[in-house]
Structure formats: structure tokens, C-alpha cells
Design a protein around this motif. Structure first.
Motif, PDB file in Angstrom:
ATOM      1  N   GLU A 331     -43.317  65.972   5.342  1.00  0.00           N
ATOM      2  CA  GLU A 331     -42.940  66.838   6.502  1.00  0.00           C
ATOM      3  C   GLU A 331     -41.633  67.217   6.811  1.00  0.00           C
ATOM      4  OE1 GLU A 331     -41.592  62.836   7.668  1.00  0.00           O
ATOM      5  OE2 GLU A 331     -43.611  63.461   6.840  1.00  0.00           O
ATOM      6  N   SER A 332     -41.327  68.336   7.128  1.00  0.00           N
ATOM      7  CA  SER A 332     -39.867  68.660   7.565  1.00  0.00           C
ATOM      8  C   SER A 332     -39.662  68.573   9.105  1.00  0.00           C
ATOM      9  CB  SER A 332     -39.604  70.062   7.279  1.00  0.00           C
ATOM     10  OG  SER A 332     -39.520  70.120   5.705  1.00  0.00           O
ATOM     11  N   ILE A 333     -38.651  67.972   9.646  1.00  0.00           N
ATOM     12  CA  ILE A 333     -38.433  67.744  11.161  1.00  0.00           C
ATOM     13  C   ILE A 333     -37.174  68.743  11.597  1.00  0.00           C
ATOM     14  CG2 ILE A 333     -37.977  66.031  12.945  1.00  0.00           C
ATOM     15  CD1 ILE A 333     -38.674  63.735  10.816  1.00  0.00           C
ATOM     16  N   LEU A 334     -37.421  69.475  12.315  1.00  0.00           N
ATOM     17  CA  LEU A 334     -36.415  70.445  12.918  1.00  0.00           C
ATOM     18  C   LEU A 334     -35.586  69.879  13.821  1.00  0.00           C
ATOM     19  CD1 LEU A 334     -38.741  73.619  13.095  1.00  0.00           C
ATOM     20  CD2 LEU A 334     -37.947  72.320  10.951  1.00  0.00           C
ATOM     21  N   ALA A 335     -34.260  69.821  13.866  1.00  0.00           N
ATOM     22  CA  ALA A 335     -33.286  69.650  14.491  1.00  0.00           C
ATOM     23  C   ALA A 335     -31.894  70.428  14.589  1.00  0.00           C
ATOM     24  CB  ALA A 335     -32.957  68.018  14.412  1.00  0.00           C
ATOM     25  N   ASP A 336     -31.213  70.399  15.678  1.00  0.00           N
ATOM     26  CA  ASP A 336     -29.931  71.142  15.670  1.00  0.00           C
ATOM     27  C   ASP A 336     -28.853  70.120  15.643  1.00  0.00           C
ATOM     28  OD1 ASP A 336     -31.408  73.393  15.993  1.00  0.00           O
ATOM     29  OD2 ASP A 336     -30.782  73.526  18.175  1.00  0.00           O
ATOM     30  N   LEU A 337     -28.093  69.938  14.491  1.00  0.00           N
ATOM     31  CA  LEU A 337     -27.145  68.903  14.107  1.00  0.00           C
ATOM     32  C   LEU A 337     -25.914  69.442  13.842  1.00  0.00           C
ATOM     33  CD1 LEU A 337     -29.431  66.666  12.053  1.00  0.00           C
ATOM     34  CD2 LEU A 337     -29.023  66.452  14.354  1.00  0.00           C
ATOM     35  N   LYS A 338     -24.735  68.654  13.859  1.00  0.00           N
ATOM     36  CA  LYS A 338     -23.407  68.972  13.476  1.00  0.00           C
ATOM     37  C   LYS A 338     -23.504  68.452  11.935  1.00  0.00           C
ATOM     38  CE  LYS A 338     -20.269  69.118  16.241  1.00  0.00           C
ATOM     39  NZ  LYS A 338     -19.778  70.394  15.921  1.00  0.00           N
TER      40      LYS A 338
END
Length: 605
Positions: A331-338
Motif C-alpha cells: 500500500e501507499s499512504i498519502l500524507a502532507d510532510l515536510k
């Protein structure tokens, strides 16, 4: 129980400009933390719940609230779906589905029992598992082992429509990957171990008619890429991007299974999934006409596709010319990261090859690629310098190359093993810590390729494997906390057996998972400290989930040992090299557990 803006999950509040579609029902249901409305928890794949009634201070007090037997004694992967006062439970083959009434002592409202030819069982690569149903509004979607896609009425269990996605006589089967997006149901397929050319296919949710199909390899029109607009590592893939990397017609039996979990970015209108190994496992049989390595695109690839048309926005091949069966299906987990000082919209993917990838999910650019288990030894690293000719590719250690060593040569001590440092068991993300929680396999292998002939419907593997823990270690599992911004292990905790169970994180600060020998455990997200442990009826390869009903939070998971790791118990195998090498590695399991098929649900007293 607390609710916040995070309850919707990543991007779940973004409105589409199109008319009300199926994913509006899915987003509404998954925005309510009382539900567990998607196998992935939310479209972003976080496996995180805003429920916090059960938390780090009281999780030790959990008690069994109720149990339910599916009546099937094989591996149980995935989890139930909960929407409102209904729970939908599924089983391994023959893929029974139950609707339970949570308002009435979990009474069975209806049961759906598919009629399938049992001849599909020996064609299923690694046990008769199924990774779960999906629900949108009044429609439940089931993918059967024999590839039949079924739409059921959630109120009655009656069939709305059926569609046949493949032919088991050729080795095509189904174990997972269902995604409901817009007006489509998207389904993957298994069969690389039988020389199937695998694909993802979209069906109209309304009537089951096929809308599009995207193969993993072949002509551009078949794989649904635009030579000028579909990107790979910042460049257009170009004409015949797949055909140019196969010898002759080998692509027609090329593999590239698509059975992992998928995620969906509602803002970009892209869904993300991975493809598996090329066929056969003997890389010498897949070499180019000059006897040299050849990429064999697009196996071992992360794809971003438009769910309406199926056309790929980008493709990133992680393990070109695979020599070890390092499927890219996880799976690929979507997130907004620095990442590297910049805010990025990313996907985080823990690949079977042992690298934890942080990838720009809009462009497919790999930003981070580091081992999530320090035992990795087949590669010295992934090149992330765009100016280098091997940008995006792993550098292979020659002594671990099953191709360079040649067929009929046993390449020793390759880490990870073919089942990867992580297989189908999904990781979780927690916005409380910003960390990812990985259920892992701590397993290496010896790998000996041999020549194999292709016959439709017959195994097309061509390798003998044996598996074992890394040198100097005895445990075959770890529970790992990961920093995806930096690509660093925060904490790795040894488990005696592979953690083949999906992780749940919650706003209560806990991270819960099952174990292969038969426990459910809940840990502190901060440091992984074990806060709760309870014995299950059988080993667990299911995914922990949570829901709330009438103001009370419940946490549950399936037990029922099986899958690749538990195939020895599930199928009664005892030769060490059986189960593609898994039987010998997990022989000790029989001292702790046996077959089962039970849902166990916990709550506070």
C-alpha cells in the motif's frame, strides 16, 4: 469521544465539482469516526481513527466484548466494514459475507454464500485469503477468489449485478484490491506465479459494465499510458515504454500482479497502487537477447492513475529487472510532510524490497528511499541524485544478484526474503506523532533459480527458496516506528514471528496489531511500549479496526492463521521449501497456534 477536522482523513473534505458520486457516500461514511467504512480507514490509507475513548491510560483494561466465527478455517486477511448499525464480515474462500445488526446482539441479518468451483484453490498463490469487501451507500462490493466481482444490496444481501474479471483456468485469481471511486469500482488481479499478464480494471458501479482495463505490461494502448504525458522520474515514458523492455512476446506472460491495497487523492483525482513481480522468478529466462539485464516495465512499479479513464499520470519502477520476487504491491499512504525542508504532498510506501519510499505523489519523484530494516543487504542504496544516469534505481550488490550468479546456483543470505521486510500487512500513520507504524518480517533467504516452461494454468515460478532470520537473530518479526520525512527508524521492537497483521492507530495514542502466533497487542505510539496483550483463538493475519456504537468504542480483528507466512498450517505443508520457502521459516508456529476463522471484538468494561 473527540472529533476534529482530522476525522475526515487527508483531503476527505474536498468537494468534487462533478455530480454526487459513490465516493461522496464513502467520504461521508469515513468522515464519521464511529464507522470503519473503508478497508484502508480512509482514502489516504492512514488506518487512523479519531476515537479516543480507549487510550494509553486505559487500554490495559480491554476485555472481550463478543466474538463471531466465519465457519471457515483458513487465513483471514483484511477487516470487517462498519457503517452505522451494520457490520459486514467476510471470510476466506468460499468468500462468505455476513451482515450483522449491532443494535440486536450482532444478529445475522443476511448471509451471502458464493458458489465457486473449488478448483480455484490450488491456483491461488499463497493461501485462500481475501482482503475484504468495500461499501458505498447501499452497495457492497465483493471480489471472489474466482475473480467474480459482485455487487450486493446492503439491506438484503441480494445480488445487484456480477462481472467476471478473469479466468482461473489460466491462473487468474483475486485476493484483494477493491476501490470505489467516483462511479467506478476498481479491481486488481493475482496470477504472476502462473504467468498471467495482470491488470487493474474499472467497472461501472451502477451496472457492472467494464469501463477500462490497464495491464501492467504491453502496448501503450493496453497499459493506458500517454507516451508524452505519462511521466517517469520527471520525463515522459515515451512510445512503447513497456514493449521495449521485454524480449519478444514475453510480456504476454509477464506477471505484474495487482493485489495490494490502493489509496486515492480526492483533490488530484488520482489513485495509487503497485504492481508485482515479472514472470518467471528465474531472471535468466527474462534477460534481453544479448543476455543482459532488461527492465521489464511496468512490473515492480508504483502507478498513479486517473480513476475515470485509467490513464497513468506517472509510473515509478522501484526494482527494475527483479531477481528476488520483491513485488511492489504494498500500500501507499498519502500524507502532507515536510521533506528536505519543503512541504510536499507525498505517498509513503514500504516496499517488499526493504526500502521505505517517500515519493511526491503528484510527480512520482522519489524523495527518500532508506532501509526500514538494517539487515537489508541486496543493495547499497537507491540513487536520488537527478543528475546521475541511475537516478531512482537501486544499486545491486553483485554477490546477491541471482542473475549474475546464474540459474541452478543457490544465492545465499539475501535480505530481505521474497516475502519482503513487509508484505500485504498494511502500515498505519498517526497525525499525533507524524510517524508511520510498520508491521514487518525480519526474514532473509537463499534463492536458487531454475528453468521452467510456461503452461497456462500451471505454476510458472522457476526458483527454490529457503527462508530464515538475519544472521545472529532468532526473531522473524519486528514492529517498527518510522520517520518518513527523514527515512529513519525511530524504534524497532523484536517480535518472535512476522507481524503479518495490519496496524491501527487512534487519537487515543495507541497503535494495535495482531501477531502470527495468536495475540492482539496495543502499544504506545510514542515509543512502542506494549500496553495490552491478549490471546486470540488463532494466529492473526487480519487488520485491526475500530468503531463506536451507542457511545462505546470497540477494537477488533480477525484471527485465522494463514497467508504466505502461515501457508504451512493453512494447507498442511511440511517440507521446508514448500510455500515458496515459507514453511521451513515458520515451522515453529505449529507449537503456538492452529487454524481458525474468528472475529474478536474488545471494549472497556
Amino acid at each position: 469521544m473527540r472529533r476534529s477536522a482530522l476525522a475526515c482523513g487527508l483531503l476527505a473534505t474536498v468537494a468534487l465539482s462533478s455530480p454526487v458520486l459513490a465516493n461522496e457516500d464513502v467520504k461521508k461514511a469515513s468522515a464519521d469516526p464511529n464507522n470503519w467504512a473503508l478497508q484502508q480507514g480512509n482514502y489516504a490509507g492512514w488506518r487512523y481513527s479519531e476515537l479516543d475513548q480507549v487510550n494509553t491510560s486505559n487500554v490495559k483494561d480491554l476485555k472481550v466484548a463478543w466474538q463471531f466465527s466465519t465457519g471457515v478455517l483458513r487465513g483471514h486477511e483484511g477487516s470487517p466494514i462498519v457503517v452505522g448499525n451494520r457490520m459486514y464480515v467476510h471470510s476466506a474462500f468460499p468468500n462468505n459475507v455476513f451482515a450483522l445488526d449491532l443494535d440486536n446482539d450482532n444478529k445475522i441479518l443476511w448471509k451471502y454464500s458464493p458458489k465457486q468451483d473449488p478448483s480455484v484453490i490450488p491456483v491461488m498463490c499463497c493461501d485462500t485469503v481475501n482482503r475484504g469487501v468495500q461499501v458505498a451507500g447501499d452497495t457492497l462490493i465483493l471480489g471472489q477468489a474466482d475473480t467474480t466481482l459482485v455487487a450486493l444490496d446492503t439491506a438484503t444481501g441480494k445480488e445487484k449485478w456480477k462481472a467476471v474479471n478473469g479466468d482461473p483456468k489460466k491462473g487468474e485469481t483475486h485476493t484483494g484490491f477493491l476501490l470505489i471511486v467516483n462511479d467506478k469500482v476498481i479491481m486488481g488481479t493475482s496470477g504472476a506465479e502462473f504467468g498471467v499478464r495482470c491488470h487493474v480494471t474499472a467497472y461501472n458501479l451502477k451496472d457492472g459494465k467494464r469501463a477500462w482495463r490497464a495491464y501492467s505490461m504491453g502496448p501503450d494502448a493496453d497499459i493506458l499510458v500517454d507516451p508524452e504525458k505519462t511521466m517517469s522520474l520527471g520525463k515522459p515514458v515515451g512510445k512503447d515504454s513497456s514493449l521495449k523492455t521485454w524480449t519478444g512476446d514475453q510480456w504476454k506472460i509477464g506477471g505484474g500482479s495487482t493485489w495490494g491495497y490502493a489509496s486515492y487523492d480526492t483533490e488530484a483525482n488520482l489513485f495509487y497502487y503497485g504492481t508485482g513481480n515479472p514472470s518467471t522468478w528465474n531472471p535468466a529466462q527474462r534477460a534481453g537477447p544479448d543476455g543482459k539485464q532488461i527492465d521489464q516495465k511496468w512490473s515492480m512499479t508504483l502507478f498513479a492513475r486517473n480513476p475515470d479513464t485509467g490513464v497513468a499520470a506517472w509510473a515509478y519502477q522501484m526494482t527494475p529487472f527483479d531477481e528476488w520476487d520483491y513485488d511492489g504491491v504494498n500500500e501507499s499512504i498519502l500524507a502532507d510532510l515536510k521533506v528536505k525542508g519543503a512541504d510536499r504532498k507525498v505517498l509513503v510506501h514500504f516496499d517488499r524490497n526493504g526500502f521505505g519510499y517517500t515519493v511526491d505523489r503528484l510527480t512520482g519523484e522519489p524523495l527518500v528511499a532508506e532501509p526500514y530494516n538494517t539487515a537489508l543487504n541486496w543493495s547499497t542504496g537507491v540513487e536520488l541524485d537527478k543528475s546521475k544516469p541511475n537516478y531512482g534505481r537501486p544499486t545491486v550488490v553483485a554477490s546477491k544478484s541471482t542473475f549474475l550468479n546464474g540459474p541452478d546456483v543457490n544465492t545465499k543470505n539475501v535480505c530481505p526474503a521474497a516475502l519482503g521486510f513487509k508484505d500485504q500487512q498494511p502500515a498505519a500513520y498517526s497525525p499525533l506523532t507524524g510517524h508511520f507504524y510498520i508491521p514487518t518480517n525480519n526474514v532473509c533467504m537463499d534463492y536458487e533459480p531454475f528453468k521452467v516452461s510456461y503452461t497456462p494454468g500451471q505454476p510458472y515460478v522457476g526458483a527454490t527458496l529457503s527462508m530464515f532470520p538475519p544472521e545472529g537473530q532468532t526473531n522473524t518479526g519486528k514492529f517498527t516506528i518510522w520517520d518518513a520525512s527523514e527515512g529513519k527508524i525511530v524504534k524497532a521492537i523484536d517480535e518472535p514471528f512476522s507481524v503479518w497483521s495490519g496496524v491501527l492507530t487512534t487519537a487515543g495514542g495507541i497503535a494495535c496489531h495482531g501477531t502470527l502466533e495468536g495475540y492482539v497487542k496495543c502499544r504506545d505510539q510514542k515509543d512502542g511500549a506494549e500496553l495490552f496483550k491478549h490471546r486470540l483463538p488463532s494466529g492473526s493475519i487480519g487488520n485491526v479496526f475500530t468503531y463506536a456504537h451507542k457511545g462505546k468504542q470497540y477494537i477488533g480483528l480477525y484471527s485465522g492463521v494463514g497467508g504466505w507466512a502461515g501457508i504451512g498450517l493453512a494447507a498442511g505443508l511440511d517440507k521446508p521449501t514448500d510455500g515458496l520457502g515459507a514453511v521451513g521459516n515458520y515451522a515453529g508456529l505449529k507449537s503456538y497456534t492452529d487454524l481458525g476463522g474468528t472475529l474478536t471484538v474488545y471494549s472497556l468494561p
